[in-house]
Motif scaffolding. Structure first.
Motif, PDB file in Angstrom:
ATOM      1  N   ALA A   1       0.840  -1.200   0.000  1.00  0.00           N
ATOM      2  CA  ALA A   1       0.000   0.000   0.000  1.00  0.00           C
ATOM      3  C   ALA A   1       0.874   1.250   0.000  1.00  0.00           C
ATOM      4  CB  ALA A   1      -0.913  -0.006   1.215  1.00  0.00           C
ATOM      5  N   GLU A   2       1.944   1.200   0.780  1.00  0.00           N
ATOM      6  CA  GLU A   2       2.864   2.334   0.842  1.00  0.00           C
ATOM      7  C   GLU A   2       3.480   2.614  -0.515  1.00  0.00           C
ATOM      8  OE1 GLU A   2       3.244   3.918   3.753  1.00  0.00           O
ATOM      9  OE2 GLU A   2       4.377   5.415   2.647  1.00  0.00           O
ATOM     10  N   ARG A   3       3.846   1.548  -1.207  1.00  0.00           N
ATOM     11  CA  ARG A   3       4.453   1.674  -2.522  1.00  0.00           C
ATOM     12  C   ARG A   3       3.545   2.426  -3.476  1.00  0.00           C
ATOM     13  NH1 ARG A   3       4.867  -3.593  -5.047  1.00  0.00           N
ATOM     14  NH2 ARG A   3       5.002  -4.394  -2.952  1.00  0.00           N
ATOM     15  N   PHE A   4       2.250   2.060  -3.434  1.00  0.00           N
ATOM     16  CA  PHE A   4       1.354   2.665  -4.415  1.00  0.00           C
ATOM     17  C   PHE A   4       0.766   3.979  -3.947  1.00  0.00           C
ATOM     18  CE2 PHE A   4       1.330  -0.271  -7.775  1.00  0.00           C
ATOM     19  CZ  PHE A   4       1.574  -1.518  -7.222  1.00  0.00           C
ATOM     20  N   TYR A   5       0.383   4.056  -2.681  1.00  0.00           N
ATOM     21  CA  TYR A   5      -0.310   5.261  -2.224  1.00  0.00           C
ATOM     22  C   TYR A   5       0.567   6.189  -1.409  1.00  0.00           C
ATOM     23  CZ  TYR A   5      -4.432   2.678  -3.581  1.00  0.00           C
ATOM     24  OH  TYR A   5      -5.370   1.989  -4.286  1.00  0.00           O
ATOM     25  N   GLY A   6       1.768   5.761  -1.088  1.00  0.00           N
ATOM     26  CA  GLY A   6       2.609   6.546  -0.183  1.00  0.00           C
ATOM     27  C   GLY A   6       2.780   7.986  -0.594  1.00  0.00           C
ATOM     28  N   LYS A   7       3.074   8.185  -1.882  1.00  0.00           N
ATOM     29  CA  LYS A   7       3.362   9.553  -2.278  1.00  0.00           C
ATOM     30  C   LYS A   7       2.142  10.457  -2.202  1.00  0.00           C
ATOM     31  CE  LYS A   7       4.188   8.046  -6.837  1.00  0.00           C
ATOM     32  NZ  LYS A   7       3.249   7.389  -7.690  1.00  0.00           N
ATOM     33  N   TYR A   8       0.959   9.862  -2.234  1.00  0.00           N
ATOM     34  CA  TYR A   8      -0.232  10.717  -2.180  1.00  0.00           C
ATOM     35  C   TYR A   8      -0.695  10.971  -0.761  1.00  0.00           C
ATOM     36  CZ  TYR A   8      -0.218   9.111  -6.953  1.00  0.00           C
ATOM     37  OH  TYR A   8       0.152   8.796  -8.224  1.00  0.00           O
ATOM     38  N   THR A   9      -0.405  10.017   0.135  1.00  0.00           N
ATOM     39  CA  THR A   9      -0.930  10.150   1.496  1.00  0.00           C
ATOM     40  C   THR A   9       0.111  10.685   2.462  1.00  0.00           C
ATOM     41  OG1 THR A   9      -0.340   7.856   1.858  1.00  0.00           O
ATOM     42  CG2 THR A   9      -2.607   8.318   1.259  1.00  0.00           C
ATOM     43  N   ALA A  10       1.247  11.104   1.973  1.00  0.00           N
ATOM     44  CA  ALA A  10       2.304  11.554   2.879  1.00  0.00           C
ATOM     45  C   ALA A  10       1.822  12.702   3.763  1.00  0.00           C
ATOM     46  CB  ALA A  10       3.520  11.989   2.080  1.00  0.00           C
ATOM     47  N   GLU A  11       1.137  13.657   3.151  1.00  0.00           N
ATOM     48  CA  GLU A  11       0.696  14.807   3.949  1.00  0.00           C
ATOM     49  C   GLU A  11      -0.330  14.408   4.990  1.00  0.00           C
ATOM     50  OE1 GLU A  11       1.217  17.818   0.258  1.00  0.00           O
ATOM     51  OE2 GLU A  11      -0.634  17.907   1.411  1.00  0.00           O
ATOM     52  N   ILE A  12      -1.242  13.539   4.579  1.00  0.00           N
ATOM     53  CA  ILE A  12      -2.277  13.103   5.528  1.00  0.00           C
ATOM     54  C   ILE A  12      -1.622  12.443   6.733  1.00  0.00           C
ATOM     55  CG2 ILE A  12      -4.309  11.682   5.818  1.00  0.00           C
ATOM     56  CD1 ILE A  12      -4.705  11.857   2.804  1.00  0.00           C
ATOM     57  N   LYS A  13      -0.626  11.611   6.438  1.00  0.00           N
ATOM     58  CA  LYS A  13       0.058  10.924   7.533  1.00  0.00           C
ATOM     59  C   LYS A  13       0.733  11.914   8.463  1.00  0.00           C
ATOM     60  CE  LYS A  13       1.026   6.341   5.937  1.00  0.00           C
ATOM     61  NZ  LYS A  13       1.809   5.889   4.814  1.00  0.00           N
ATOM     62  N   GLN A  14       1.373  12.911   7.866  1.00  0.00           N
ATOM     63  CA  GLN A  14       2.031  13.901   8.731  1.00  0.00           C
ATOM     64  C   GLN A  14       1.027  14.611   9.617  1.00  0.00           C
ATOM     65  OE1 GLN A  14       3.946  16.494   6.000  1.00  0.00           O
ATOM     66  NE2 GLN A  14       5.420  14.953   5.357  1.00  0.00           N
ATOM     67  N   ASN A  15      -0.116  14.926   9.013  1.00  0.00           N
ATOM     68  CA  ASN A  15      -1.153  15.599   9.811  1.00  0.00           C
ATOM     69  C   ASN A  15      -1.601  14.737  10.978  1.00  0.00           C
ATOM     70  OD1 ASN A  15      -1.080  17.768   8.164  1.00  0.00           O
ATOM     71  ND2 ASN A  15      -2.837  17.166   6.939  1.00  0.00           N
ATOM     72  N   LEU A  16      -1.765  13.440  10.695  1.00  0.00           N
ATOM     73  CA  LEU A  16      -2.226  12.553  11.761  1.00  0.00           C
ATOM     74  C   LEU A  16      -1.193  12.463  12.873  1.00  0.00           C
ATOM     75  CD1 LEU A  16      -3.867   9.726   9.686  1.00  0.00           C
ATOM     76  CD2 LEU A  16      -4.995  11.271  11.264  1.00  0.00           C
ATOM     77  N   GLU A  17       0.091  12.413  12.474  1.00  0.00           N
ATOM     78  CA  GLU A  17       1.156  12.347  13.477  1.00  0.00           C
ATOM     79  C   GLU A  17       1.106  13.571  14.380  1.00  0.00           C
ATOM     80  OE1 GLU A  17       3.282   8.876  13.405  1.00  0.00           O
ATOM     81  OE2 GLU A  17       3.753  10.652  14.590  1.00  0.00           O
ATOM     82  N   ARG A  18       0.991  14.703  13.713  1.00  0.00           N
ATOM     83  CA  ARG A  18       0.982  15.945  14.457  1.00  0.00           C
ATOM     84  C   ARG A  18      -0.262  16.068  15.305  1.00  0.00           C
ATOM     85  NH1 ARG A  18       0.758  19.453  10.295  1.00  0.00           N
ATOM     86  NH2 ARG A  18       2.404  18.306   9.262  1.00  0.00           N
ATOM     87  N   GLY A  19      -1.342  15.509  14.819  1.00  0.00           N
ATOM     88  CA  GLY A  19      -2.602  15.584  15.526  1.00  0.00           C
ATOM     89  C   GLY A  19      -3.543  16.613  14.945  1.00  0.00           C
ATOM     90  N   THR A  20      -2.989  17.604  14.264  1.00  0.00           N
ATOM     91  CA  THR A  20      -3.875  18.600  13.645  1.00  0.00           C
ATOM     92  C   THR A  20      -3.415  18.831  12.222  1.00  0.00           C
ATOM     93  OG1 THR A  20      -2.501  20.492  14.114  1.00  0.00           O
ATOM     94  CG2 THR A  20      -4.020  19.798  15.838  1.00  0.00           C
ATOM     95  N   ALA A  21      -4.312  19.315  11.409  1.00  0.00           N
ATOM     96  CA  ALA A  21      -3.915  19.702  10.051  1.00  0.00           C
ATOM     97  C   ALA A  21      -3.126  21.001  10.123  1.00  0.00           C
ATOM     98  CB  ALA A  21      -5.162  19.878   9.184  1.00  0.00           C
ATOM     99  N   VAL A  22      -2.330  21.254   9.072  1.00  0.00           N
ATOM    100  CA  VAL A  22      -1.492  22.461   9.120  1.00  0.00           C
ATOM    101  C   VAL A  22      -2.362  23.706   9.039  1.00  0.00           C
ATOM    102  CG1 VAL A  22       0.345  23.698   7.966  1.00  0.00           C
ATOM    103  CG2 VAL A  22       0.380  21.225   8.074  1.00  0.00           C
TER     104      VAL A  22
END
Lengths: 456, 198
Positions: free
Chosen positions: B177-198
């Motif tokens: 899944a990372e291979r195919f969708y990783g480049k598109y979901t990178a921002e979403i993942k970062q947001n989730l890590e941070r807890g809030t959207a930028v």
């Protein structure tokens, strides 16, 4: 629904009973979240570390005699057949089973497995490939040929089968058989690459005549709708002839190509290739003729490549006049494009005019100037008009200087230019002092003092 | 007198033979490099660009020949589909075939016209391959299989990489899944890590 609610009622009853017996434990007083929350990552880590599905590897068993071997085989076969029964369509189950049987050198069993798999899905390419490979690896040549024949008959548009079949025949040393397979393939009229592989095969055995005949068949083949690939094919054919030093043939091919395409479907690549060929044959006159012919007929948009190559050719072999001619016409064409796109782009006009002045005769220059001037700036603002004025000035100057060089009485014309310009300027809005001054100076030069004084 | 000359020549010849085989070539190359250095210095002194001067001096014919000599590179463009991959393999294999032309001449004499069959000629199925032929085919096949084995390599296992799976199967699925969708979901993942959207 009924069952679920019944169960719910039961639970309620039991917890109610439980509550009655241990009331304090069940009551929740503090409903705030705990200070330390568990995270998703923690959950995942714990789940992974539990390793519930990780079984210890089965103990290593050494097979000592036939009985044990048969036992082992039975067990493995049972697992494989079970997997197939669980999921018939997953081809990897079949392939793993067959590969295992092959590793045991049980070729007949492997064959039967592959046949059963083909019953499930005969359209699967890997299945055919693995089957044929198994036969080939075990030196079963006629069996392999059988499989390949079946494959190419049932799935003729899958190119892999054809490539691998012909390759196998060639490796076996059966050149005639390989040729026959290629012939059968060509009857299906496959893609260009297939034809090329056939031609290369013939060339590997140095059969130039046969290669030629294949080329003949093939250039006429691809339908007229797709023009580009066709041109490429003709060019490839001609280059092939050239490479084998059949120059007369090559020329004949090019001529046929030109005739074949006629005037409607002209393509610059063909002409470029033709010209390059003649260049290699050192026939420079012909090259020039070809280029001129092509340039006359092909609309300028498509002819970029042609221009470029013509310029290079002229630089290499032509004389100065030829080179200039072609360069000028190219640049002139470029400017035509630019000014058509944006008539108010005065810079483009300036460049164009400079070019034309340096090269062409008075009439054309005047024409261009007229056109340039005709593009009056739309807004009555000094900014726009500034550039525009320069056009006028240049025109006037040109008239004066150029025409003088030809000893014509151009005084009249220049005066006309100046007067027209002055009329055009909306003096109420703004004035161009420069204009007046220049006019005055000109008149002085023409020794026409009264006019000058009046102007000022 | 003659003796002395002779012996001198012998000594020289001995020296010449002792030289490494590429001496001529090496010397020529060294001289060439010296010349290039000199030219560069000259150009720098005159304020010109050495590259441009060099380009001006190469004639058009030489340039063409040079370009043609450059070997055709054939980089692997990654996987597109199985047919294309097979075609690439086929072209590589056929480029490496060295056909035995003497054998072919013999075949020509033996078969005559039948060496050029049409698609429905009766030659089909009559060929009995020789042992060498079969050996050659099997050897080639083995080589192909060997090359195929090397196509996927083992990736190293990162001990300290984040665990987002509960299972080996799950791990592979997540990697896919990372291979195919990783480049598109990178921002979403970062947001989730941070807890809030930028």
């Amino acid at each position: 629904r009924g069952v679920a609610s019944a169960r719910h009622v039961d639970k309620m009853a039991s917890t109610a009973a439980g509550k009655q017996r241990i009331p304090k434990v069940a009551k929740v007083k503090n409903k705030a979240p705990a200070e330390v929350q568990i995270t998703a990552e923690q959950l995942l880590r714990e789940a992974k570390e539990r390793e519930l599905e990780l079984l210890p590897p089965p103990p290593q068993q050494k097979i000592t005699d036939v009985e044990e071997l048969n036992d082992y085989k039975l067990r493995k076969r049972k697992t494989f057949e079970d997997n197939i029964r669980k999921n018939r369509t997953v081809i990897s189950n079949w392939i793993k089973y067959a590969q295992w049987e092959e590793s045991l050198k049980e070729i007949q069993r492997a064959r039967s497995i592959y046949e059963r798999a083909l019953d499930v899905d005969y359209r699967n390419v890997t299945l055919w490939l693995k089957y044929a490979e198994m036969e080939m690896k075990n030196r079963q040549v006629n069996h392999a040929r059988n499989i390949w024949d079946r494959a190419i008959t049932t799935l003729p548009r899958v190119n892999q089968f054809w490539y691998k079949y012909t390759y196998m025949e060639e490796m076996l040393g059966n050149v005639a058989g390989s040729r026959q397979v290629f012939e059968r393939w060509m009857e299906w009229q496959p893609e260009e690459q297939a034809w090329h592989s056939y031609i290369n095969f013939e060339l590997r055995y140095k059969e130039v005549d046969r290669a030629r005949s294949i080329y003949e068949r093939y250039i006429l083949l691809t339908p007229l709708v797709i023009v580009h690939p066709e041109v490429k094919n003709w060019i490839k054919y001609a280059r092939f002839e050239e490479k084998h030093s059949y120059c007369a043939h090559a020329r004949r091919v090019y001529e046929r190509a030109v005739e074949f395409f006629g005037e409607e479907h002209m393509d610059e690549h063909l002409y470029v290739a033709f010209a390059k060929f003649e260049e290699n044959q050192k026939e420079f006159e012909r090259v020039r003729v070809i280029y001129k012919y092509a340039l006359d007929r092909i609309p300028k948009q498509d002819a970029q490549n042609l221009f470029k190559n013509y310029t290079i050719f002229e630089k290499k072999f032509g004389d100065r006049r030829g080179i200039e001619d072609i360069i000028v016409s190219k640049r002139r064409f470029q400017y035509e494009e630019e000014v058509k796109a944006n008539p108010h782009n005065y810079d483009a006009w300036f460049d164009y005019l400079r070019l034309v002045e340096s090269d062409a005769d008075a009439e054309t220059v005047r024409e261009v100037y007229e056109r340039a001037i005709a593009n009056v700036p739309p807004i009555q603002e000094k900014r726009h008009w500034k550039r525009y004025i320069y056009l006028w000035i240049n025109y006037a100057l040109y008239e004066e200087l150029e025409a003088k060089a030809r000893r014509q009485n151009s005084g009249e014309r220049t005066r006309q230019v100046y007067q027209a310009c002055l009329e055009l300027l909306p003096h109420k809005k703004f004035t161009f002092a420069k204009m007046w001054l220049l006019y005055a100076q000109f008149e002085i030069r023409q020794k026409n003092l009264p006019l000058a004084r009046r102007a000022l | 007198e003659a003796c002395k000359l002779n012996s001198q020549e012998v000594v020289e010849e001995d020296k010449r033979l002792k030289l490494p085989p590429n001496w001529e070539a090496k010397k020529a190359r060294l001289e060439w490099e010296l010349k290039v250095q000199e030219k560069k210095k000259e150009c720098a002194a005159r304020g010109e660009d050495y590259e441009r001067v060099k380009l001006l001096e190469i004639s058009a014919e030489d340039a063409e020949r040079w370009e043609r000599k450059k070997k055709k590179k054939n980089p692997d463009l990654g996987f597109s589909d199985y047919a294309a991959a097979q075609l690439r393999q086929y072209q590589r294999l056929t480029r490496q075939i060295k056909p035995d032309l003497e054998q072919y001449e013999k075949l020509k004499e033996q078969y005559g016209e039948a060496l050029y069959p049409t698609s429905d000629s009766l030659l089909h199925g009559t060929h009995v391959p020789s042992k060498e032929g079969v050996d050659r085919m099997v050897a080639d096949l083995e080589k192909q299989i060997e090359k195929r084995e090397k196509y996927s390599r083992r990736r190293p296992y990162n001990d300290d990489a984040d665990i987002d799976y509960i299972n080996e199967r799950n791990a592979k699925f997540n990697q896919k899944a990372e291979r195919f969708y990783g480049k598109y979901t990178a921002e979403i993942k970062q947001n989730l890590e941070r807890g809030t959207a930028v």
